[in-house]
Enzyme design. Structure first.
Site, mmCIF file in Angstrom:
data_model
loop_
_atom_site.group_PDB
_atom_site.id
_atom_site.type_symbol
_atom_site.label_atom_id
_atom_site.label_comp_id
_atom_site.label_asym_id
_atom_site.label_seq_id
_atom_site.Cartn_x
_atom_site.Cartn_y
_atom_site.Cartn_z
ATOM 1 N N HIS A 81 -2.736 -1.120 -3.332
ATOM 2 C CA HIS A 81 -3.860 -0.198 -3.187
ATOM 3 C C HIS A 81 -3.629 0.990 -4.118
ATOM 4 O O HIS A 81 -2.754 1.825 -3.877
ATOM 5 C CB HIS A 81 -3.986 0.284 -1.744
ATOM 6 C CG HIS A 81 -4.359 -0.810 -0.781
ATOM 7 N ND1 HIS A 81 -4.008 -0.779 0.545
ATOM 8 C CD2 HIS A 81 -5.057 -1.951 -0.960
ATOM 9 C CE1 HIS A 81 -4.483 -1.857 1.148
ATOM 10 N NE2 HIS A 81 -5.117 -2.590 0.246
ATOM 11 N N SER A 106 0.864 -1.181 0.000
ATOM 12 C CA SER A 106 0.000 0.000 0.000
ATOM 13 C C SER A 106 0.903 1.234 0.000
ATOM 14 O O SER A 106 1.711 1.396 -0.911
ATOM 15 C CB SER A 106 -0.956 -0.041 1.198
ATOM 16 O OG SER A 106 -1.895 1.024 1.114
ATOM 17 N N THR A 107 0.823 2.081 1.005
ATOM 18 C CA THR A 107 1.622 3.305 1.048
ATOM 19 C C THR A 107 3.114 2.987 0.942
ATOM 20 O O THR A 107 3.640 2.169 1.697
ATOM 21 C CB THR A 107 1.359 4.073 2.356
ATOM 22 O OG1 THR A 107 -0.033 4.320 2.467
ATOM 23 C CG2 THR A 107 2.114 5.391 2.370
ATOM 24 N N ASP A 160 -4.610 -4.884 6.029
ATOM 25 C CA ASP A 160 -4.906 -5.711 4.861
ATOM 26 C C ASP A 160 -3.728 -6.639 4.606
ATOM 27 O O ASP A 160 -2.562 -6.230 4.652
ATOM 28 C CB ASP A 160 -5.151 -4.827 3.640
ATOM 29 C CG ASP A 160 -5.956 -5.522 2.559
ATOM 30 O OD1 ASP A 160 -6.487 -6.619 2.828
ATOM 31 O OD2 ASP A 160 -6.057 -4.972 1.450
ATOM 32 N N MET A 185 -0.190 1.005 5.295
ATOM 33 C CA MET A 185 -0.933 1.300 6.511
ATOM 34 C C MET A 185 -2.131 0.370 6.626
ATOM 35 O O MET A 185 -2.741 -0.002 5.629
ATOM 36 C CB MET A 185 -1.402 2.764 6.495
ATOM 37 C CG MET A 185 -2.233 3.158 7.701
ATOM 38 S SD MET A 185 -2.549 4.940 7.762
ATOM 39 C CE MET A 185 -0.963 5.528 8.323
#
Length: 375
Positions: free
Chosen positions: A214, A187-188, A308, A305
């Site tokens: 994401h 993600s991030t 998930d 973050m």
């Protein structure tokens, strides 16, 4: 232009439009903990102010005179790393530039409205504030210097790959073919992290690789094209109902959940919306791969973050597969790896530079012991 420093989240705004700089500042200061400490009208000024002001976060436009946002991001992330949130267009050209900035080490991005009307920026107020708050908490990782050197070295050509792993003979049908399936979860901070991992995968890598990152729908097609420049494995955006195959690096389309069915075919779901707050949902992909590949599944939970991937990691571990997690020192955000580790499902916690080696070792081990036949 610079102002006095403040406590709280100190933000430097970079945009060539004076009106846009004002719009962004108006949005940011609605949060009493956010303070705009400087403005830059081009990339060169941004580099200078990043050094002198040392802001907690920089919002970065891409298309600017003198020095554009990509050049400024590369310079800042090489010499004076700061968390950068890109504010850019979701057009095809805008997506390409934004992804390159993320690969250079920018933390997040906020899409400018497609209408191009600056006042519409107020429609992304919550998204901008949320991402600035996230960026202020991250550990900045120097990633740009390596990417810049690779781009210069290859002059836009593909990165040289490691010696290829000899592929196994293909079985006659998907039902009697055994091959490993690797799920990469991010993600991030993911795009820059994946850029450090992807060059290891060779053209004949005898596993299917699935990246669930994401990312909005408008970006993943371009992401696949750009990632293909830096690895010799075939890279493509996953398509509904296609058969999963080794030697292919699939990218889950933005805005859709991806499952691997018992037949080995890909199922994409764009109608369910966010599941447990995530779209795409990494757990869904990992759980389906655990069921499909069993002990041949490999799950890798990287920077991001939230939680998930934690349930998916547990599913892969329960199926007899291998689970890896990125360590805190090399993660931009340690949230997702940390949550996976807490489940007890993680076999190894590794630096991003050691993850490919662990994947390759497991894939080679599988090919030494796994005969062709039913799972």
């Amino acid at each position: 232009m610079a102002t006095d420093t403040h406590k709280g989240i100190r933000v430097l705004i970079v945009d060539d439009s004076a009106f846009m700089r004002k719009v962004l500042e108006t949005i940011l200061i609605t949060d009493e903990n956010v303070h705009v400490v400087g403005h830059a009208k081009d990339g060169r000024e941004a580099v200078r102010l990043a050094e002198s002001l040392k802001p907690d976060v920089i919002t970065m436009d891409i298309n600017m005179p003198v020095m554009d946002g990509l050049q400024a991001t590369a310079e800042i992330m090489t010499t004076n790393p700061r968390p950068i949130v890109v504010v850019s267009s979701e057009s095809r050209q805008g997506a390409a530039s934004t992804l390159r900035a993320l690969e250079l080490g920018a933390i997040e991005f906020v899409a400018k409205p497609s209408s191009g009307i600056d006042l519409d920026m107020h429609s992304v107020r919550e998204d901008l504030l949320r991402k600035v708050r996230v960026a202020a908490k991250v550990r900045v990782v120097r990633t740009a210097s390596r990417l810049v050197s690779e781009i210069k070295k290859t002059d836009g050509a593909r990165m040289p790959s490691l010696p290829p792993i000899a592929p196994r003979a293909a079985a006659s049908t998907i039902h009697d073919q055994r091959f490993p399936v690797v799920v990469l979860a991010a993600s991030t901070g993911g795009p820059a992290t994946v850029m450090r991992l992807a060059p290891g995968f060779t053209r004949d890598f005898p596993a299917a690789v699935i990246l669930v990152q994401h990312m909005p729908a408008a970006f993943t097609t371009q992401y696949a094209a750009q990632l293909a420049e830096f690895t010799s494995i075939r890279v493509k955006e996953a398509e509904n109902n296609e058969s999963l195959a080794p030697s292919t690096f699939y990218i889950c389309p933005g805005g859709q959940h991806m499952r691997v069915m018992a037949t080995g075919r890909v199922q994409l779901d764009g109608s369910s919306g966010r599941i447990n707050g995530y779209l795409p949902n990494i757990d869904i992909t990992m759980e389906s791969v655990a069921e499909f590949a069993g002990s041949l599944a490999i799950g890798v939970v990287m920077t991001g973050m939230g939680n998930d991937g934690a349930a998916g990691a547990s599913a892969i571990k329960s199926a007899g597969g291998l689970v890896l997690a990125q360590d805190e020192a090399s993660s931009v955000i340690f949230g997702m790896p940390s949550e996976a580790i807490k489940t007890g499902a993680v076999d190894q916690v590794l630096s991003i530079d050691d993850i490919y080696g662990a994947i390759e070792k497991q894939v080679l081990a599988i090919h030494r012991i796994a005969p062709v036949g039913a799972r």
